[in-house]
Design an enzyme around this catalytic site. Sequence first.
Site, PDB file in Angstrom:
ATOM      1  N   CYS A   6     -26.703  84.116  64.114  1.00 50.93           N
ATOM      2  CA  CYS A   6     -28.410  84.111  63.985  1.00 50.93           C
ATOM      3  C   CYS A   6     -29.019  84.999  62.609  1.00 50.93           C
ATOM      4  O   CYS A   6     -28.335  86.071  62.310  1.00 50.93           O
ATOM      5  CB  CYS A   6     -29.141  85.225  65.264  1.00 50.93           C
ATOM      6  N   ARG A  56     -27.220  73.421  66.678  1.00 53.77           N
ATOM      7  CA  ARG A  56     -28.727  73.950  66.258  1.00 53.77           C
ATOM      8  C   ARG A  56     -28.259  75.666  65.982  1.00 53.77           C
ATOM      9  O   ARG A  56     -28.055  76.396  65.172  1.00 53.77           O
ATOM     10  CB  ARG A  56     -29.089  74.546  67.824  1.00 53.77           C
ATOM     11  N   ASP A  57     -27.327  76.655  67.118  1.00 53.46           N
ATOM     12  CA  ASP A  57     -27.072  78.101  66.601  1.00 53.46           C
ATOM     13  C   ASP A  57     -26.262  77.676  65.453  1.00 53.46           C
ATOM     14  O   ASP A  57     -26.421  78.676  64.610  1.00 53.46           O
ATOM     15  CB  ASP A  57     -26.603  77.921  67.722  1.00 53.46           C
ATOM     16  N   ASN A 115     -20.298  81.781  67.687  1.00 55.18           N
ATOM     17  CA  ASN A 115     -20.349  81.349  69.353  1.00 55.18           C
ATOM     18  C   ASN A 115     -18.744  80.884  69.818  1.00 55.18           C
ATOM     19  O   ASN A 115     -18.401  80.408  69.200  1.00 55.18           O
ATOM     20  CB  ASN A 115     -21.808  80.026  69.875  1.00 55.18           C
ATOM     21  N   HIS A 152     -24.343  83.460  77.642  1.00 53.26           N
ATOM     22  CA  HIS A 152     -24.681  82.991  75.883  1.00 53.26           C
ATOM     23  C   HIS A 152     -24.050  83.701  75.515  1.00 53.26           C
ATOM     24  O   HIS A 152     -24.363  84.875  74.838  1.00 53.26           O
ATOM     25  CB  HIS A 152     -26.004  82.572  75.518  1.00 53.26           C
ATOM     26  N   HIS A 205     -21.643  84.939  72.009  1.00 48.65           N
ATOM     27  CA  HIS A 205     -21.043  84.817  70.773  1.00 48.65           C
ATOM     28  C   HIS A 205     -20.369  86.219  70.320  1.00 48.65           C
ATOM     29  O   HIS A 205     -19.296  86.802  71.511  1.00 48.65           O
ATOM     30  CB  HIS A 205     -22.508  86.043  69.388  1.00 48.65           C
TER      31      HIS A 205
HETATM   32  P1  HMG Z   1     -45.233  83.924  61.200  1.00 50.85           P
HETATM   33  O1  HMG Z   1     -44.929  84.232  60.221  1.00 50.85           O
HETATM   34  O2  HMG Z   1     -45.781  85.104  62.536  1.00 50.85           O
HETATM   35  O3  HMG Z   1     -46.191  82.489  62.531  1.00 50.85           O
HETATM   36  O4  HMG Z   1     -43.866  83.638  62.249  1.00 50.85           O
HETATM   37  P2  HMG Z   1     -47.828  82.726  62.556  1.00 50.85           P
HETATM   38  O5  HMG Z   1     -47.774  82.145  63.747  1.00 50.85           O
HETATM   39  O6  HMG Z   1     -48.680  83.596  61.593  1.00 50.85           O
HETATM   40  O7  HMG Z   1     -47.910  81.355  61.283  1.00 50.85           O
HETATM   41  C1  HMG Z   1     -47.905  81.515  60.500  1.00 50.85           C
HETATM   42  C2  HMG Z   1     -48.185  80.178  59.449  1.00 50.85           C
HETATM   43  O8  HMG Z   1     -47.008  79.577  60.242  1.00 50.85           O
HETATM   44  C3  HMG Z   1     -49.288  78.598  60.030  1.00 50.85           C
HETATM   45  O9  HMG Z   1     -49.185  78.152  59.189  1.00 50.85           O
HETATM   46  C4  HMG Z   1     -48.479  78.332  61.157  1.00 50.85           C
HETATM   47  O10 HMG Z   1     -49.230  76.791  60.960  1.00 50.85           O
HETATM   48  C5  HMG Z   1     -47.642  78.341  60.409  1.00 50.85           C
HETATM   49  P3  HMG Z   1     -50.556  78.255  57.997  1.00 50.85           P
HETATM   50  O11 HMG Z   1     -51.995  78.026  59.513  1.00 50.85           O
HETATM   51  O12 HMG Z   1     -50.365  79.790  57.010  1.00 50.85           O
HETATM   52  O13 HMG Z   1     -50.966  76.707  56.706  1.00 50.85           O
HETATM   53  N1  HMG Z   1     -46.237  77.924  61.845  1.00 50.85           N
HETATM   54  C6  HMG Z   1     -45.673  76.994  61.970  1.00 50.85           C
HETATM   55  N2  HMG Z   1     -44.952  75.815  61.460  1.00 50.85           N
HETATM   56  C7  HMG Z   1     -44.088  75.127  61.956  1.00 50.85           C
HETATM   57  N3  HMG Z   1     -43.591  75.219  62.917  1.00 50.85           N
HETATM   58  C8  HMG Z   1     -43.595  76.088  63.562  1.00 50.85           C
HETATM   59  C9  HMG Z   1     -44.596  77.119  63.215  1.00 50.85           C
HETATM   60  N4  HMG Z   1     -45.166  78.438  63.328  1.00 50.85           N
HETATM   61  C10 HMG Z   1     -45.384  78.848  62.871  1.00 50.85           C
HETATM   62  N5  HMG Z   1     -43.707  76.271  64.801  1.00 50.85           N
HETATM   63  C11 HMG Z   1     -42.560  82.241  63.505  1.00 50.85           C
HETATM   64  C12 HMG Z   1     -43.681  83.499  63.745  1.00 50.85           C
HETATM   65  C13 HMG Z   1     -42.276  82.631  65.677  1.00 50.85           C
HETATM   66  C14 HMG Z   1     -42.771  80.883  63.507  1.00 50.85           C
HETATM   67  C15 HMG Z   1     -41.508  82.580  62.700  1.00 50.85           C
HETATM   68  O14 HMG Z   1     -41.204  83.931  63.537  1.00 50.85           O
HETATM   69  C16 HMG Z   1     -40.157  82.105  63.205  1.00 50.85           C
HETATM   70  O15 HMG Z   1     -40.215  80.819  63.720  1.00 50.85           O
HETATM   71  N6  HMG Z   1     -38.993  82.668  63.831  1.00 50.85           N
HETATM   72  C17 HMG Z   1     -37.689  81.733  64.646  1.00 50.85           C
HETATM   73  C18 HMG Z   1     -36.846  82.789  64.710  1.00 50.85           C
HETATM   74  C19 HMG Z   1     -35.495  82.062  64.592  1.00 50.85           C
HETATM   75  O16 HMG Z   1     -35.358  80.511  64.645  1.00 50.85           O
HETATM   76  N7  HMG Z   1     -34.017  82.638  64.919  1.00 50.85           N
HETATM   77  C20 HMG Z   1     -33.146  82.166  64.951  1.00 50.85           C
HETATM   78  C21 HMG Z   1     -33.305  81.070  67.107  1.00 50.85           C
HETATM   79  S1  HMG Z   1     -33.060  82.664  67.482  1.00 50.85           S
HETATM   80  C22 HMG Z   1     -31.542  82.796  68.150  1.00 50.85           C
HETATM   81  O17 HMG Z   1     -30.265  82.348  67.316  1.00 50.85           O
HETATM   82  C23 HMG Z   1     -31.020  83.427  69.299  1.00 50.85           C
HETATM   83  C24 HMG Z   1     -30.368  82.584  70.173  1.00 50.85           C
HETATM   84  O18 HMG Z   1     -28.916  81.691  69.689  1.00 50.85           O
HETATM   85  C25 HMG Z   1     -29.832  83.792  71.561  1.00 50.85           C
HETATM   86  C26 HMG Z   1     -28.751  84.371  71.413  1.00 50.85           C
HETATM   87  O19 HMG Z   1     -27.757  84.325  70.508  1.00 50.85           O
HETATM   88  O20 HMG Z   1     -29.512  85.770  71.593  1.00 50.85           O
HETATM   89  C27 HMG Z   1     -31.062  81.779  70.545  1.00 50.85           C
HETATM   90 MG    MG Z   2     -27.141  82.818  70.093  1.00 50.97          MG
END
Ligand code: HMG
Ligand code: MG
Length: 312
Positions: free
Chosen positions: A254, A28-29, A263, A221, A223
């Site tokens: 990220c 994933r990450d 990581n 967690h 990095h």
């Molecule tokens: P948004 O654009 O604000 O979404 O994104 P929305 O709620 O306004 O919805 C817009 C459209 O997207 C809608 O469709 C929804 O149905 C669709 P429409 O009605 O316009 O046709 N939609 C989706 N489709 C599929 N799957 C979904 C989904 N959600 C909405 N889940 C959102 C908001 C949160 C979805 C977006 O910002 C997002 O996906 N962010 C994820 C970013 C990410 O994955 N970052 C990396 C992971 S975090 C990380 O790595 C840190 C970690 O490792 C810890 C650390 O290191 O600190 C965990």
């Molecule tokens: Mg991470």
Amino acid sequence: MGAREVGLPQVVAADLPERVTIWEVGARDGLQNEQAVVPVDVKVEFLARLADAGLTTLEATSFVHPKWVPQLADAADVLARLSPVDGVRYPVLVPNEKGLDRALEAGVRHIAVFGSATETFAQRNLNRSLDEQFAMFEPVVARAVAEGLDVRAYVSMCFGDPWEGPVQPAQVAAVGARLMAMGCSQLSLGDTIGVATPGHVEAVLRAVTEVGTPIDAVAVHFHDTYGQALSNTLAALRLGVTTVDSSAGGLGGCPYAESATGNLATEDLVWMLDGLGIHTGVDLDRLADTSAWMATVLGRPSPSRVVRALRG
Ligand code: HMG
Ligand code: MG
């Protein structure tokens, strides 16, 4: 060459746990940050090889918006093609109810929501304000718990934020406590950009436990941007943490935090834990073979020191 032939010395130190659970985030990450989308076949083989190396928690993918993280748009396919291994759990990231619907449809039993300790990263990673992120997660956690799922909560930017600078431990503790109060079973403290040092880790862990989150519910967690991840892990173990996140071969980052690099490498972690006589159940040689294979697939050497030493 195998770790044993190299002569990994084993010396048990005081005040450390007997056993550590490794929460493997490579699929994933690790893969969310690759330039090219890794084919589903490769992801499935990667997860199978990680299980074969003895890892029992494999964070498999994310049900986030496919436009936000195209690298993991194949989440449902990956899970459908996976041959689940007994005793291995496959948690996935879920940000909102849409993501939960998709995860439930794929038969997922373990999810993780992922909050931010800072306003800017909440906006950049979730398109929500700091306060709005809780409103987004609340129904996800409530529904998931009602369905009998296990829910982990991440907090990102616990030690520093590339836009806001220093982050107060009390702020991390407050965000974590709000997520735990929703019904999450574990809190993983993310050093998203790898700036933490061991004293800072102690301060954040103390702040988190002072507001009522028990240390046995806390995971770390790290990095490894500045090479501090192992020292930080040792500091956390000394305070009673027994779940450590890491990524095979040190993949990771990220896409919404440019200064984030890989990581903590699982091999580097296992080398240290093996040396301390701490049980993980992981076969280091099989794991290093897996990361060497993945490095060939990705076309660049693994950043893990241990993988390079054993397989370079
Ligand atoms: P948004 O654009 O604000 O979404 O994104 P929305 O709620 O306004 O919805 C817009 C459209 O997207 C809608 O469709 C929804 O149905 C669709 P429409 O009605 O316009 O046709 N939609 C989706 N489709 C599929 N799957 C979904 C989904 N959600 C909405 N889940 C959102 C908001 C949160 C979805 C977006 O910002 C997002 O996906 N962010 C994820 C970013 C990410 O994955 N970052 C990396 C992971 S975090 C990380 O790595 C840190 C970690 O490792 C810890 C650390 O290191 O600190 C965990
Ligand atoms: Mg991470």
